[in-house]
Scaffold this motif. Structure first.
Motif, PDB file in Angstrom:
ATOM      1  N   ASN A  69       0.879  -1.164   0.000  1.00  0.00           N
ATOM      2  CA  ASN A  69       0.000   0.000   0.000  1.00  0.00           C
ATOM      3  C   ASN A  69       0.922   1.222   0.000  1.00  0.00           C
ATOM      4  O   ASN A  69       2.145   1.079  -0.074  1.00  0.00           O
ATOM      5  CB  ASN A  69      -0.972  -0.013   1.187  1.00  0.00           C
ATOM      6  CG  ASN A  69      -0.270  -0.046   2.527  1.00  0.00           C
ATOM      7  OD1 ASN A  69       0.879   0.393   2.658  1.00  0.00           O
ATOM      8  ND2 ASN A  69      -0.952  -0.567   3.540  1.00  0.00           N
ATOM      9  N   ASP A  70       0.356   2.418   0.115  1.00  0.00           N
ATOM     10  CA  ASP A  70       1.177   3.633   0.044  1.00  0.00           C
ATOM     11  C   ASP A  70       2.289   3.643   1.096  1.00  0.00           C
ATOM     12  O   ASP A  70       3.439   3.955   0.793  1.00  0.00           O
ATOM     13  CB  ASP A  70       0.301   4.886   0.193  1.00  0.00           C
ATOM     14  CG  ASP A  70      -0.518   5.173  -1.053  1.00  0.00           C
ATOM     15  OD1 ASP A  70      -0.039   4.852  -2.153  1.00  0.00           O
ATOM     16  OD2 ASP A  70      -1.628   5.720  -0.920  1.00  0.00           O
ATOM     17  N   LEU A  89       4.954   0.896   0.476  1.00  0.00           N
ATOM     18  CA  LEU A  89       5.753   1.257  -0.702  1.00  0.00           C
ATOM     19  C   LEU A  89       6.782   2.323  -0.335  1.00  0.00           C
ATOM     20  O   LEU A  89       7.946   2.240  -0.736  1.00  0.00           O
ATOM     21  CB  LEU A  89       4.837   1.761  -1.823  1.00  0.00           C
ATOM     22  CG  LEU A  89       5.513   2.029  -3.167  1.00  0.00           C
ATOM     23  CD1 LEU A  89       5.990   0.721  -3.784  1.00  0.00           C
ATOM     24  CD2 LEU A  89       4.550   2.729  -4.115  1.00  0.00           C
ATOM     25  N   ILE A 106       5.774  -4.089  -6.869  1.00  0.00           N
ATOM     26  CA  ILE A 106       4.313  -4.103  -6.977  1.00  0.00           C
ATOM     27  C   ILE A 106       3.857  -5.308  -7.795  1.00  0.00           C
ATOM     28  O   ILE A 106       2.871  -5.966  -7.445  1.00  0.00           O
ATOM     29  CB  ILE A 106       3.790  -2.776  -7.564  1.00  0.00           C
ATOM     30  CG1 ILE A 106       3.972  -1.657  -6.538  1.00  0.00           C
ATOM     31  CG2 ILE A 106       2.318  -2.909  -7.977  1.00  0.00           C
ATOM     32  CD1 ILE A 106       3.643  -0.278  -7.053  1.00  0.00           C
ATOM     33  N   TRP A 151      -0.932  -4.994  -5.128  1.00  0.00           N
ATOM     34  CA  TRP A 151      -1.250  -3.668  -4.598  1.00  0.00           C
ATOM     35  C   TRP A 151      -2.538  -3.737  -3.793  1.00  0.00           C
ATOM     36  O   TRP A 151      -3.535  -4.310  -4.232  1.00  0.00           O
ATOM     37  CB  TRP A 151      -1.384  -2.669  -5.738  1.00  0.00           C
ATOM     38  CG  TRP A 151      -1.619  -1.274  -5.256  1.00  0.00           C
ATOM     39  CD1 TRP A 151      -2.781  -0.579  -5.314  1.00  0.00           C
ATOM     40  CD2 TRP A 151      -0.680  -0.423  -4.593  1.00  0.00           C
ATOM     41  NE1 TRP A 151      -2.620   0.672  -4.743  1.00  0.00           N
ATOM     42  CE2 TRP A 151      -1.326   0.790  -4.292  1.00  0.00           C
ATOM     43  CE3 TRP A 151       0.643  -0.555  -4.231  1.00  0.00           C
ATOM     44  CZ2 TRP A 151      -0.713   1.847  -3.657  1.00  0.00           C
ATOM     45  CZ3 TRP A 151       1.271   0.505  -3.594  1.00  0.00           C
ATOM     46  CH2 TRP A 151       0.598   1.682  -3.320  1.00  0.00           C
ATOM     47  N   ASP A 152      -2.526  -3.155  -2.610  1.00  0.00           N
ATOM     48  CA  ASP A 152      -3.660  -3.205  -1.711  1.00  0.00           C
ATOM     49  C   ASP A 152      -4.178  -1.799  -1.382  1.00  0.00           C
ATOM     50  O   ASP A 152      -4.963  -1.636  -0.471  1.00  0.00           O
ATOM     51  CB  ASP A 152      -3.249  -3.929  -0.407  1.00  0.00           C
ATOM     52  CG  ASP A 152      -4.439  -4.287   0.456  1.00  0.00           C
ATOM     53  OD1 ASP A 152      -5.546  -4.449  -0.095  1.00  0.00           O
ATOM     54  OD2 ASP A 152      -4.266  -4.391   1.679  1.00  0.00           O
ATOM     55  N   GLY A 209      -4.444   3.627  -7.256  1.00  0.00           N
ATOM     56  CA  GLY A 209      -3.222   3.062  -7.820  1.00  0.00           C
ATOM     57  C   GLY A 209      -1.971   3.699  -7.234  1.00  0.00           C
ATOM     58  O   GLY A 209      -2.007   4.815  -6.691  1.00  0.00           O
ATOM     59  N   ALA A 210      -0.891   2.997  -7.327  1.00  0.00           N
ATOM     60  CA  ALA A 210       0.389   3.501  -6.813  1.00  0.00           C
ATOM     61  C   ALA A 210       0.878   4.641  -7.692  1.00  0.00           C
ATOM     62  O   ALA A 210       0.866   4.539  -8.914  1.00  0.00           O
ATOM     63  CB  ALA A 210       1.421   2.382  -6.796  1.00  0.00           C
TER      64      ALA A 210
END
Length: 178
Positions: free
Chosen positions: A15-16, A19, A45, A50-51, A55-56
């Motif tokens: 997640n953010d 990351l 990723i 990705w959770d 989006g990243a």
């Protein structure tokens, strides 16, 4: 029997926050460029998934790290240039490395200028390390000179400069060539 690695649980999806932590760990451990960090984060990723709710935004994270000074492509390029001179590699080899590292033209200018100033020094370091020409114990045979010339070219030096070193006799003074 199962190995200890087989029993290990897979890492949770990113997640953010995860990351960002992964990026901080990476830049803390390795000298890197913006392009390499972006590639690394994209790979992570893909591997872990990705959770996050949205989006990243890898580009934003990389830009943020650059703005904070965690990544500096120009400094990375200059460090590579100094390292290549010490190890005896030439300008062509540096240019290939900078391109592969994702260094832009503007960030590469000081590194390329340093390499241009240090071309003779880099060639001398290479010849000394490989015991070629003036640093050899005895004159090389034509076959050996051909191999030495090819080694110089693979190291990224120009043909003319390589020829000057390879065809020099053992003990010749390099200072006379400048």
């Amino acid at each position: 029997m199962n190995s200890p690695r087989a029993a290990k649980k897979p890492a949770p999806p990113l997640n953010d926050e995860r990351l960002r932590q992964l990026a901080l760990h990476y830049v803390g451990k390795y000298a890197t460029t913006q392009a390499k960090l972006g590639t690394y984060l994209n790979r992570k990723i893909r591997e872990r998934g990705w959770d996050g709710e949205r989006g990243a935004d890898i580009a934003m994270l990389v830009e943020q790290f650059a703005a904070l000074g965690y990544i500096n492509d120009a400094q990375f390029a200059e460090a590579r240039s100094r390292s290549f001179v010490r190890r005896g590699y030439g300008e062509r080899r540096l240019n290939e490395d900078l391109r592969a590292s994702g260094i832009g033209q503007a960030d590469a200018i000081p590194a390329k200028a340093h390499m241009e100033e240090s071309t003779l020094s880099a060639a001398e370091n290479f010849a000394r390390r490989k015991r070629i020409g003036p640093f050899a114990q005895e004159a090389a045979t034509p076959e050996k000179r051909n191999k030495q010339l090819n080694a110089f070219l693979r190291a990224g030096h120009s043909f003319e400069l390589a020829k000057r070193f390879v065809y020099a006799e053992p003990g010749d003074e390099i200072g006379d060539w400048i």
